[in-house]
Design a protein around this motif. Structure first.
Motif, mmCIF file in Angstrom:
data_model
loop_
_atom_site.group_PDB
_atom_site.id
_atom_site.type_symbol
_atom_site.label_atom_id
_atom_site.label_comp_id
_atom_site.label_asym_id
_atom_site.label_seq_id
_atom_site.Cartn_x
_atom_site.Cartn_y
_atom_site.Cartn_z
ATOM 1 N N TYR A 24 -34.062 -13.434 -34.149
ATOM 2 C CA TYR A 24 -35.298 -13.245 -34.905
ATOM 3 C C TYR A 24 -36.454 -13.895 -34.152
ATOM 4 O O TYR A 24 -36.270 -14.938 -33.501
ATOM 5 N N PRO A 25 -37.650 -13.299 -34.239
ATOM 6 C CA PRO A 25 -38.801 -13.884 -33.556
ATOM 7 C C PRO A 25 -39.002 -15.343 -33.985
ATOM 8 O O PRO A 25 -39.001 -15.642 -35.176
ATOM 9 N N GLY A 26 -39.132 -16.208 -33.023
ATOM 10 C CA GLY A 26 -39.357 -17.629 -33.304
ATOM 11 C C GLY A 26 -38.085 -18.441 -33.417
ATOM 12 O O GLY A 26 -38.133 -19.674 -33.395
ATOM 13 N N ALA A 27 -36.920 -17.765 -33.562
ATOM 14 C CA ALA A 27 -35.649 -18.503 -33.687
ATOM 15 C C ALA A 27 -35.156 -18.905 -32.295
ATOM 16 O O ALA A 27 -35.513 -18.276 -31.287
ATOM 17 N N THR A 28 -34.373 -19.959 -32.262
ATOM 18 C CA THR A 28 -33.908 -20.442 -30.952
ATOM 19 C C THR A 28 -32.545 -19.860 -30.578
ATOM 20 O O THR A 28 -32.207 -19.765 -29.404
ATOM 21 N N SER A 29 -31.739 -19.496 -31.584
ATOM 22 C CA SER A 29 -30.439 -18.919 -31.249
ATOM 23 C C SER A 29 -30.280 -17.558 -31.933
ATOM 24 O O SER A 29 -30.910 -17.294 -32.966
ATOM 25 N N ILE A 78 -30.999 -1.891 -36.668
ATOM 26 C CA ILE A 78 -30.793 -1.545 -35.255
ATOM 27 C C ILE A 78 -30.083 -0.188 -35.164
ATOM 28 O O ILE A 78 -30.487 0.688 -34.403
ATOM 29 N N ALA A 79 -29.063 -0.013 -35.992
ATOM 30 C CA ALA A 79 -28.314 1.250 -35.962
ATOM 31 C C ALA A 79 -29.197 2.436 -36.333
ATOM 32 O O ALA A 79 -29.008 3.539 -35.829
ATOM 33 N N SER A 80 -30.188 2.196 -37.192
ATOM 34 C CA SER A 80 -31.061 3.298 -37.619
ATOM 35 C C SER A 80 -32.206 3.544 -36.641
ATOM 36 O O SER A 80 -32.953 4.510 -36.790
ATOM 37 N N GLY A 81 -32.376 2.649 -35.672
ATOM 38 C CA GLY A 81 -33.449 2.825 -34.694
ATOM 39 C C GLY A 81 -34.763 2.207 -35.116
ATOM 40 O O GLY A 81 -35.775 2.368 -34.437
ATOM 41 N N LEU A 82 -34.780 1.478 -36.248
ATOM 42 C CA LEU A 82 -36.038 0.869 -36.695
ATOM 43 C C LEU A 82 -36.443 -0.300 -35.809
ATOM 44 O O LEU A 82 -37.625 -0.534 -35.569
ATOM 45 N N ILE A 83 -35.458 -1.055 -35.358
ATOM 46 C CA ILE A 83 -35.738 -2.151 -34.433
ATOM 47 C C ILE A 83 -34.753 -2.073 -33.263
ATOM 48 O O ILE A 83 -33.713 -1.415 -33.366
ATOM 49 N N LYS A 84 -35.119 -2.745 -32.192
ATOM 50 C CA LYS A 84 -34.258 -2.709 -31.009
ATOM 51 C C LYS A 84 -33.463 -4.000 -30.897
ATOM 52 O O LYS A 84 -33.972 -5.078 -31.206
ATOM 53 N N ALA A 85 -32.223 -3.860 -30.449
ATOM 54 C CA ALA A 85 -31.408 -5.052 -30.198
ATOM 55 C C ALA A 85 -31.869 -5.699 -28.902
ATOM 56 O O ALA A 85 -32.444 -5.044 -28.037
ATOM 57 N N GLU A 86 -31.628 -7.001 -28.825
ATOM 58 C CA GLU A 86 -31.945 -7.709 -27.581
ATOM 59 C C GLU A 86 -31.080 -7.185 -26.439
ATOM 60 O O GLU A 86 -31.539 -6.994 -25.323
ATOM 61 N N SER A 119 -21.741 -18.604 -36.629
ATOM 62 C CA SER A 119 -23.106 -18.639 -36.107
ATOM 63 C C SER A 119 -23.069 -18.871 -34.594
ATOM 64 O O SER A 119 -22.537 -19.900 -34.173
ATOM 65 N N PRO A 120 -23.588 -17.959 -33.805
ATOM 66 C CA PRO A 120 -24.100 -16.638 -34.151
ATOM 67 C C PRO A 120 -22.996 -15.791 -34.791
ATOM 68 O O PRO A 120 -21.828 -15.957 -34.462
ATOM 69 N N ALA A 121 -23.422 -14.882 -35.694
ATOM 70 C CA ALA A 121 -22.439 -14.132 -36.482
ATOM 71 C C ALA A 121 -21.619 -13.186 -35.615
ATOM 72 O O ALA A 121 -22.078 -12.684 -34.586
ATOM 73 N N ARG A 122 -20.389 -12.980 -36.061
ATOM 74 C CA ARG A 122 -19.475 -12.034 -35.410
ATOM 75 C C ARG A 122 -18.535 -11.520 -36.498
ATOM 76 O O ARG A 122 -18.606 -11.981 -37.638
ATOM 77 N N ILE A 123 -17.680 -10.582 -36.134
ATOM 78 C CA ILE A 123 -16.711 -10.086 -37.109
ATOM 79 C C ILE A 123 -15.576 -11.100 -37.201
ATOM 80 O O ILE A 123 -14.914 -11.392 -36.199
ATOM 81 N N VAL A 124 -15.385 -11.673 -38.388
ATOM 82 C CA VAL A 124 -14.341 -12.687 -38.535
ATOM 83 C C VAL A 124 -13.120 -12.137 -39.250
ATOM 84 O O VAL A 124 -12.065 -12.773 -39.266
ATOM 85 N N ASN A 125 -13.283 -10.966 -39.865
ATOM 86 C CA ASN A 125 -12.132 -10.387 -40.557
ATOM 87 C C ASN A 125 -12.372 -8.890 -40.717
ATOM 88 O O ASN A 125 -13.509 -8.445 -40.888
ATOM 89 N N GLU A 126 -11.296 -8.136 -40.628
ATOM 90 C CA GLU A 126 -11.406 -6.690 -40.798
ATOM 91 C C GLU A 126 -10.233 -6.259 -41.671
ATOM 92 O O GLU A 126 -9.077 -6.532 -41.327
ATOM 93 N N THR A 127 -10.524 -5.667 -42.810
ATOM 94 C CA THR A 127 -9.467 -5.303 -43.752
ATOM 95 C C THR A 127 -9.514 -3.800 -44.026
ATOM 96 O O THR A 127 -10.564 -3.272 -44.389
ATOM 97 N N THR A 128 -8.394 -3.130 -43.829
ATOM 98 C CA THR A 128 -8.318 -1.714 -44.173
ATOM 99 C C THR A 128 -7.833 -1.603 -45.619
ATOM 100 O O THR A 128 -6.967 -2.369 -46.044
ATOM 101 N N VAL A 129 -8.435 -0.667 -46.365
ATOM 102 C CA VAL A 129 -8.085 -0.520 -47.784
ATOM 103 C C VAL A 129 -7.387 0.836 -47.958
ATOM 104 O O VAL A 129 -8.053 1.863 -48.089
ATOM 105 N N PRO A 130 -6.052 0.855 -47.957
ATOM 106 C CA PRO A 130 -5.350 2.142 -48.001
ATOM 107 C C PRO A 130 -5.067 2.649 -49.415
ATOM 108 O O PRO A 130 -4.217 3.527 -49.593
#
Lengths: 254, 249
Positions: free
Chosen positions: B16-21, B53-61, B211-222
């Motif tokens: 985010y603008p102004g953030a350090t990490s 980012i996925a919608s194209g409204l903002i750009k990823a670093e 932090s920084p965020a990442r995927i910590v869990n992935e659950t499939t719902v069958p």
């Protein structure tokens, strides 16, 4: 919801206010609370109106006033809207005009009469020019503020659905979102134009203001009142017309 | 993942603008052609930012957003549904629904047909001429979904779309969304803070944390979709996701 009785009561109070004003006016004239001969008699105003109508000056004066009124109002409104919208949406243009606006804005429209006469002589064009200046600033600021206050979430929405370029943003977001504020400016301009018009005509441009000045010069104060009421009637008509257009344009509001 | 990926987010990082990490770093996610993926996570992990980012409204670093299907002049490849519904108050329901169609290579007749189709899909055909202020919160959300579906997107990006409506309406809208998704066949990435909602709606639940965020869990719902509302199994998956989230908080 206003009930029938409440509506009647409001009308009755409004009529009572008018009658009170007329009574005070008549008393001022009858008891000479102001210098004798300078207060018109309200009971003589209808007769004065008939005299003015028969004189053949009344309707041409209204027609003449309306010519420079509409030119001045139209020019000032369109230019004020365009410059205000551009300044609010293009940063470099805003910077470019910023100091110029600060220098020119405080100058009253009537201060331009000198140049209006020099450039256009005593003419419709000169009067329209003076009127347009006052109207321009009203619309410039109304449009500038309205455009700047457009909720940025609508720009984000437009961009998300492929309407992100300047033209699409302007037509699909800026213009409709700013319309209530812009219309507020236009409505103020409609009133402002009348005020400037009469002042401009007092300096010699043919119209209601000039007729009023001529009547005052010969002490025909009832005739002055006739022209004042004519201004009021024309303004009321233009305001009703404007309210109809505004209601149509902003019918989406709750 | 059930199909060949229709959208792939690869190694996205954003500060985010102004953030350090960075709020998240090296975030990757692939979504199949008609898959329903929910992203859950605590406040501030950047769930909504990923959608933007996925919608194209903002750009990823850094990183890329790849959409497998080629551009077509009569469709938009992605469409966003906003948390606040976000209808333009100066447009009628039909005009709001048409927003994304403007500029596409469609005849007026085709545009009219598409609007009628999506309004029918969200059961609001009789509201076409209404103004937004005449709608309820749930109706506003359904129009937001209709507007997004009108452009026939390959992926529908939904940013907590039901968080501002009452519990009854939310429950109804969830059921409606599953029906609409099954009929439209569009891939969906659905951001929510409601674990039960994610478990009811999604094929797969992504939990963001750290932090920084990442995927910590992935659950499939069958669990079968017709049985989900009252399924005990569903609670088990929701509990699993909640456990992963608790670990983060």
């Amino acid at each position: 919801m206003i009930t029938g009785t409440a509506h009647l009561r409001r009308v009755a109070l409004g009529v009572a206010g008018l009658l009170t004003f007329l009574l005070l006016w008549k008393a001022t004239e009858s008891f000479e609370w102001v210098r004798r001969g300078t207060m018109p008699d309200p009971l003589l105003v209808p007769a004065a109106a008939m005299d003015e109508l028969r004189s053949g000056r009344f309707l041409p004066a209204i027609g003449s006033s309306l010519i420079h009124y509409f030119w001045g109002l139209g020019l000032g409104t369109v230019m004020g809207f365009i410059v205000g919208a551009l300044a609010a949406t293009i940063r470099s243009f805003d910077d470019f005009q910023r100091y110029l606006a600060r220098v020119l804005r405080p100058i009253p429209p009537l201060a331009w009469v000198v140049f209006a006469i020099a450039w256009f002589q005593v003419s419709h064009a000169g009067a329209a020019f003076v009127i347009s200046i006052g109207v321009f600033w009203v619309n410039y600021f109304a449009t500038y503020t309205a455009v700047q206050n457009v909720d940025p979430r609508y720009y984000e929405l437009a961009k998300a659905f492929g309407q992100g370029n300047y033209l699409a943003r302007s037509m699909k977001v800026t213009l409709p979102a700013a319309m209530p504020g812009v219309m507020g400016g236009v409505r103020t301009g409609v009133g402002q134009a009348w005020m400037t018009l009469i002042a401009a005509e007092l300096l010699g441009v043919p119209g209601l203001g000039q007729e009023m000045n001529s009547a005052a010069g010969v002490g025909a104060y009832e005739a002055v009142v006739v022209y004042m009421l004519a201004i009021s009637a024309v303004y009321a008509l233009s305001d009703i017309l404007f309210a109809t257009v505004e209601g149509r344009l902003l019918r989406w509001r709750p | 993942m059930t199909d060949k990926p229709v959208v792939s987010l690869r190694n996205l990082s954003f500060t985010y603008p102004g953030a350090t990490s960075p709020v998240f770093r090296d975030f990757s996610l692939s979504v199949g052609g008609s898959e329903f993926v929910a992203i859950v996570g605590g406040s501030g992990v950047g769930k909504s930012t990923i959608l933007r980012i996925a919608s194209g409204l903002i750009k990823a670093e850094s990183g890329t957003v790849e959409i497998a299907i080629a551009k077509e002049p009569t469709r938009r490849r992605r469409a966003l549904v906003f948390q606040d519904g976000r209808l333009m108050p100066w447009r009628t329901v039909a005009q709001n629904t048409a927003l994304g169609l403007e500029g596409l290579a469609l005849s007026e007749a085709e545009k009219t047909r598409r609007i009628a189709d999506v309004l029918a899909l969200v059961n609001l055909s009789d509201m076409a001429d209404r103004w937004p202020h005449q709608l309820s919160g749930g109706q506003v959300q359904r129009i937001g979904i209709a507007r997004a579906l009108a452009v026939k997107p390959d992926v529908l990006l939904m940013d907590e779309p039901f968080s501002a409506v009452d519990a009854m309406t939310r429950r109804h809208l969830q059921t409606e969304l599953v029906r609409i998704w099954q009929q439209s066949g569009t891939a969906i990435i659905f951001v929510t803070h409601d674990i039960d909602e994610a478990a009811f709606l999604a094929d797969r639940i992504i939990v963001m944390g750290d932090s920084p965020a990442r995927i910590v869990n992935e659950t499939t719902v069958p669990v079968d979709r017709d049985l989900r509302r009252d399924s005990q199994d569903l609670s088990r998956y929701a509990d699993s996701v909640a456990g992963a989230l608790d670990f983060q908080i």
